[in-house]
Scaffold this motif. Structure first.
Motif, PDB file in Angstrom:
ATOM      1  N   ASP A   1       0.843  -1.202   0.000  1.00 26.55           N
ATOM      2  CA  ASP A   1       0.000   0.000   0.000  1.00 26.55           C
ATOM      3  C   ASP A   1       0.879   1.253   0.000  1.00 26.55           C
ATOM      4  N   ALA A   2       1.887   1.257   0.876  1.00 23.55           N
ATOM      5  CA  ALA A   2       2.786   2.410   0.976  1.00 23.55           C
ATOM      6  C   ALA A   2       3.625   2.554  -0.286  1.00 23.55           C
ATOM      7  N   LEU A   3       4.025   1.435  -0.867  1.00 25.90           N
ATOM      8  CA  LEU A   3       4.817   1.468  -2.092  1.00 25.90           C
ATOM      9  C   LEU A   3       4.008   2.073  -3.230  1.00 25.90           C
ATOM     10  N   ARG A   4       2.775   1.661  -3.381  1.00 27.06           N
ATOM     11  CA  ARG A   4       1.923   2.217  -4.435  1.00 27.06           C
ATOM     12  C   ARG A   4       1.755   3.722  -4.247  1.00 27.06           C
ATOM     13  N   ASP A   5       1.505   4.133  -3.007  1.00 32.22           N
ATOM     14  CA  ASP A   5       1.354   5.566  -2.721  1.00 32.22           C
ATOM     15  C   ASP A   5       2.622   6.332  -3.087  1.00 32.22           C
ATOM     16  N   ALA A   6       3.790   5.768  -2.763  1.00 35.94           N
ATOM     17  CA  ALA A   6       5.057   6.437  -3.055  1.00 35.94           C
ATOM     18  C   ALA A   6       5.291   6.540  -4.560  1.00 35.94           C
TER      19      ALA A   6
ATOM     20  N   HIS B   1       7.025   9.609  -7.555  1.00 30.79           N
ATOM     21  CA  HIS B   1       7.632   9.308  -8.847  1.00 30.79           C
ATOM     22  C   HIS B   1       6.717   9.607 -10.036  1.00 30.79           C
ATOM     23  N   GLY B   2       5.516  10.085  -9.776  1.00 29.52           N
ATOM     24  CA  GLY B   2       4.618  10.461 -10.857  1.00 29.52           C
ATOM     25  C   GLY B   2       4.090   9.307 -11.686  1.00 29.52           C
ATOM     26  N   ILE B   3       3.962   8.120 -11.093  1.00 33.27           N
ATOM     27  CA  ILE B   3       3.473   6.945 -11.804  1.00 33.27           C
ATOM     28  C   ILE B   3       1.954   7.011 -11.962  1.00 33.27           C
ATOM     29  N   ASP B   4       1.476   6.574 -13.109  1.00 28.48           N
ATOM     30  CA  ASP B   4       0.041   6.505 -13.371  1.00 28.48           C
ATOM     31  C   ASP B   4      -0.563   5.399 -12.499  1.00 28.48           C
ATOM     32  N   PRO B   5      -1.459   5.735 -11.560  1.00 32.84           N
ATOM     33  CA  PRO B   5      -2.000   4.711 -10.647  1.00 32.84           C
ATOM     34  C   PRO B   5      -2.850   3.659 -11.355  1.00 32.84           C
ATOM     35  N   ASP B   6      -3.304   3.960 -12.570  1.00 32.00           N
ATOM     36  CA  ASP B   6      -4.137   3.015 -13.310  1.00 32.00           C
ATOM     37  C   ASP B   6      -3.330   2.071 -14.192  1.00 32.00           C
ATOM     38  N   ARG B   7      -1.997   2.225 -14.186  1.00 30.92           N
ATOM     39  CA  ARG B   7      -1.161   1.350 -15.023  1.00 30.92           C
ATOM     40  C   ARG B   7      -0.008   0.761 -14.211  1.00 30.92           C
ATOM     41  N   ILE B   8      -0.354   0.233 -13.048  1.00 29.56           N
ATOM     42  CA  ILE B   8       0.629  -0.451 -12.213  1.00 29.56           C
ATOM     43  C   ILE B   8       0.286  -1.933 -12.190  1.00 29.56           C
ATOM     44  N   VAL B   9       1.240  -2.757 -12.587  1.00 29.08           N
ATOM     45  CA  VAL B   9       1.080  -4.215 -12.595  1.00 29.08           C
ATOM     46  C   VAL B   9       2.108  -4.800 -11.633  1.00 29.08           C
TER      47      VAL B   9
ATOM     48  N   ARG C   1      -6.060  -6.698  -2.375  1.00 39.89           N
ATOM     49  CA  ARG C   1      -6.169  -5.373  -2.985  1.00 39.89           C
ATOM     50  C   ARG C   1      -6.431  -5.471  -4.503  1.00 39.89           C
ATOM     51  N   PRO C   2      -7.486  -6.146  -4.932  1.00 46.10           N
ATOM     52  CA  PRO C   2      -7.713  -6.337  -6.367  1.00 46.10           C
ATOM     53  C   PRO C   2      -7.906  -5.046  -7.151  1.00 46.10           C
ATOM     54  N   GLU C   3      -8.457  -4.017  -6.513  1.00 42.13           N
ATOM     55  CA  GLU C   3      -8.776  -2.781  -7.234  1.00 42.13           C
ATOM     56  C   GLU C   3      -7.603  -1.803  -7.320  1.00 42.13           C
ATOM     57  N   ASN C   4      -6.518  -2.086  -6.621  1.00 44.50           N
ATOM     58  CA  ASN C   4      -5.407  -1.131  -6.561  1.00 44.50           C
ATOM     59  C   ASN C   4      -4.441  -1.221  -7.737  1.00 44.50           C
ATOM     60  N   TYR C   5      -4.604  -2.246  -8.569  1.00 49.11           N
ATOM     61  CA  TYR C   5      -3.630  -2.487  -9.629  1.00 49.11           C
ATOM     62  C   TYR C   5      -4.316  -2.855 -10.935  1.00 49.11           C
ATOM     63  N   ALA C   6      -3.636  -2.569 -12.042  1.00 49.87           N
ATOM     64  CA  ALA C   6      -4.172  -2.927 -13.353  1.00 49.87           C
ATOM     65  C   ALA C   6      -4.163  -4.431 -13.554  1.00 49.87           C
ATOM     66  N   GLY C   7      -3.317  -5.129 -12.844  1.00 51.83           N
ATOM     67  CA  GLY C   7      -3.271  -6.573 -12.959  1.00 51.83           C
ATOM     68  C   GLY C   7      -2.136  -7.180 -12.174  1.00 51.83           C
ATOM     69  N   PHE C   8      -2.129  -8.506 -12.156  1.00 52.59           N
ATOM     70  CA  PHE C   8      -1.162  -9.264 -11.382  1.00 52.59           C
ATOM     71  C   PHE C   8      -0.617 -10.406 -12.242  1.00 52.59           C
ATOM     72  N   ILE C   9       0.695 -10.662 -12.120  1.00 59.25           N
ATOM     73  CA  ILE C   9       1.332 -11.754 -12.858  1.00 59.25           C
ATOM     74  C   ILE C   9       2.131 -12.608 -11.868  1.00 59.25           C
TER      75      ILE C   9
ATOM     76  N   GLY D   1     -13.274  -9.176  -8.695  1.00 63.73           N
ATOM     77  CA  GLY D   1     -12.106  -9.963  -9.055  1.00 63.73           C
ATOM     78  C   GLY D   1     -11.099  -9.156  -9.850  1.00 63.73           C
ATOM     79  N   ALA D   2      -9.849  -9.510  -9.706  1.00 61.81           N
ATOM     80  CA  ALA D   2      -8.764  -8.794 -10.368  1.00 61.81           C
ATOM     81  C   ALA D   2      -8.423  -9.424 -11.718  1.00 61.81           C
ATOM     82  N   ASN D   3      -7.621  -8.700 -12.505  1.00 60.62           N
ATOM     83  CA  ASN D   3      -6.996  -9.266 -13.701  1.00 60.62           C
ATOM     84  C   ASN D   3      -5.744 -10.009 -13.254  1.00 60.62           C
TER      85      ASN D   3
END
Length: 266
Positions: free
Chosen positions: A111-116, A121-129, A147-155, A173-175
């Protein structure tokens, strides 16, 4: 506004700016840290990010020395972010006690990493995988569940929950594109006993997630070097199981192909 975004990008990569850290230097984050390689060219559009969770006894330093991952991120024009566990392994439910700590909240770290990433760093929050290999793949499944809604997807690659896995996950559900080798003997598809616990069974994980997220079988497009099965839910989220004939390993082409699929799904 475009000038402001450009300034934010510049501050994120210049020494003494918003984040005086990078691929060779840790970025402190509470008890944890991370490393980041920003795209070499920054325009007026915020870049996406590929977060990678290392395997057992790995490190953010080792992730950043993976030339194929770095090249993949550069080709896609996104930041490569190396997440870092505090101990030898990620502290997740039912993991072997000798290498983890129940007092470490890994979900709070991400959670803290995504916020940072967004704020510093100006990262687009809708394009984090988020991707991860082996123990890192196990971490990715736990993050996708919480946290399915916090990321564009998971690999997740070659790893799922430690047994017994959760009975349910947060919705919607997440991608998710799960990648695994059919000859993997370190983390077999059905798992194996380790110390006092047992690795999870990917088919049981998928069955739970399909029911939990309301997925139904759909036509699957094989990804580069992988043979896939696929499911979709009413929110158009994609769930895939993609296999290769190898063992406990992965190729950057797998992640690149999965990234492309996730970007189409969003």
């Amino acid at each position: 506004m475009k000038h402001l975004i450009g300034l934010l990008f510049a501050l994120s990569v210049l020494p003494g700016g918003a984040a005086a850290c990078g691929a060779e230097t840790d970025c402190p984050l509470g008890d944890h840290s991370y490393r980041i390689q920003m795209p070499p060219e920054l325009g007026n559009t915020p870049p996406g990010a590929l977060i990678f969770a290392h395997g057992y006894k790995g490190s953010s330093r080792a992730t950043m020395r993976n030339a194929s991952l770095a090249a993949l991120a550069e080709k896609q024009g996104v930041a490569l972010v190396a997440a870092d566990a505090i101990m030898d392994d990620w502290s997740i439910p039912n993991a072997p006690a000798q290498s983890t700590s129940p007092e470490v909240d890994e979900i709070a770290y991400f959670d803290a990493l995504r916020d940072a990433l967004v704020s510093k760093h100006g990262i687009d929050p809708d394009r984090i995988v988020v991707a991860g290999f082996s123990a890192g793949g196990m971490m990715v499944w736990n993050l996708a569940c919480a946290r399915p809604e916090n990321y564009a997807g998971f690999i997740p690659i070659a790893g799922t929950f430690w047994a017994p896995g959760p009975q349910s996950c947060a919705t919607p559900g997440a991608n998710i594109i799960h990648i695994h080798g059919t000859s993997d003997k370190i983390v077999p598809l059905a798992g194996r006993p380790i110390a006092e616990t047992h690795q999870g069974d990917i088919d049981k994980t998928l069955a739970m997630y399909i029911a939990n997220g309301g997925y139904s079988a759909t036509d699957a497009k094989d990804l580069t070097g992988l043979t896939c099965d696929a499911w979709r839910n009413t929110d158009a989220a994609i769930l895939m199981k993609c296999l290769h004939a190898g063992g406990h390993s992965f190729k950057s082409e797998y992640i690149e192909s999965a990234w492309a699929m996730l970007m189409r799904a969003n």
